[in-house]
Write an enzyme that holds these catalytic residues in place. Sequence first.
Site, mmCIF file in Angstrom:
data_model
loop_
_atom_site.group_PDB
_atom_site.id
_atom_site.type_symbol
_atom_site.label_atom_id
_atom_site.label_comp_id
_atom_site.label_asym_id
_atom_site.label_seq_id
_atom_site.Cartn_x
_atom_site.Cartn_y
_atom_site.Cartn_z
ATOM 1 N N PRO A 89 17.224 6.336 3.752
ATOM 2 C CA PRO A 89 16.938 7.326 2.704
ATOM 3 C C PRO A 89 17.711 7.048 1.413
ATOM 4 O O PRO A 89 17.391 7.621 0.372
ATOM 5 C CB PRO A 89 17.347 8.667 3.335
ATOM 6 C CG PRO A 89 18.130 8.344 4.542
ATOM 7 C CD PRO A 89 17.802 6.944 4.948
ATOM 8 N N ARG A 154 -2.941 -3.312 4.478
ATOM 9 C CA ARG A 154 -4.266 -3.048 3.907
ATOM 10 C C ARG A 154 -4.510 -3.813 2.611
ATOM 11 O O ARG A 154 -5.645 -3.955 2.176
ATOM 12 C CB ARG A 154 -4.503 -1.545 3.722
ATOM 13 C CG ARG A 154 -3.631 -0.904 2.691
ATOM 14 C CD ARG A 154 -3.829 0.601 2.676
ATOM 15 N NE ARG A 154 -5.116 1.016 2.123
ATOM 16 C CZ ARG A 154 -5.446 0.934 0.827
ATOM 17 N NH1 ARG A 154 -4.588 0.457 -0.052
ATOM 18 N NH2 ARG A 154 -6.627 1.326 0.416
ATOM 19 N N ASP A 169 -8.073 1.999 -5.796
ATOM 20 C CA ASP A 169 -7.279 3.068 -5.191
ATOM 21 C C ASP A 169 -6.491 3.846 -6.230
ATOM 22 O O ASP A 169 -6.059 3.288 -7.226
ATOM 23 C CB ASP A 169 -6.214 2.494 -4.235
ATOM 24 C CG ASP A 169 -6.820 1.910 -2.999
ATOM 25 O OD1 ASP A 169 -7.960 2.267 -2.683
ATOM 26 O OD2 ASP A 169 -6.126 1.098 -2.353
#
Length: 246
Positions: A89, A154, A169
């Site tokens: 994080p 992808r 996209d």
Amino acid sequence: MKIDILSLFPDMFTGVFQQSILKKAAESGIVSYQVTDFREFADNKHKRVDDYPYGGGAGMVLMPQPLFDAVAAIKRRSEGNPRVLLMTPQGERFTQKKAEELAKEKHLIIICGHYEGFDERVREHLATDELSIGDYVLTGGELAAMVIVDSVVRLLPGVLGNEESPATDSFSTGLLEHPQYTRPADFRGMKVPDVLLSGNHALIERWRKKESLRRTLERRPDLLENYPLDETEKALLEEIKKETSI
Ligand code: 6GU
């Protein structure tokens, strides 16, 4: 592309890599996944991978040895010089731009941690990139690694068909996508905008660009700040602003 994942919970990945597009990408040889439990590399009798923090305090810290040795073993069988991604994080925020950059690599090693964190020497001397998927805390890096793998795979050539080209996209274009409709034209009184049924391709393109700009303005005005508007787009945006100020 080869993707190696180091995790203490390798079973978390099986469902994700064995379904849908990630599975097809592997079956067609475009990518191969290997998930390794780095506990196997612990050189102590009890296969411990974590220890108490020097200086005291709550939580456990992942020891450097199992991770350094696991990465070294993977690098020995690698043909290139793999990027080593540390899921944390505290890392750089993962974006579409980063996905596009990683999609150019031949080999990725992704390290998933748990507990309070990694020994600092893992960050400094093993990782090439530290990545976070957003400003919230997960119990471990596995879900973040899955997000990153999905978004990178992808983009690999041949993974998506032409119909689902990643070039249009949201985020790749810099704008959010326009609304989409399919049949029926009237669903229980909820109608598809007339222009989409008009057959006038120039008008349809204009509508799509305008709605894409409207969406971005309404939902993600921050994206517009860095977007290079052309003259047509500037005019459309003016139209939108006039419409909404009425
Ligand atoms: Cl990469 N790891 C963890 N544990 N939490 C996160 C994260 C990563 N990205 C966002 N939250």
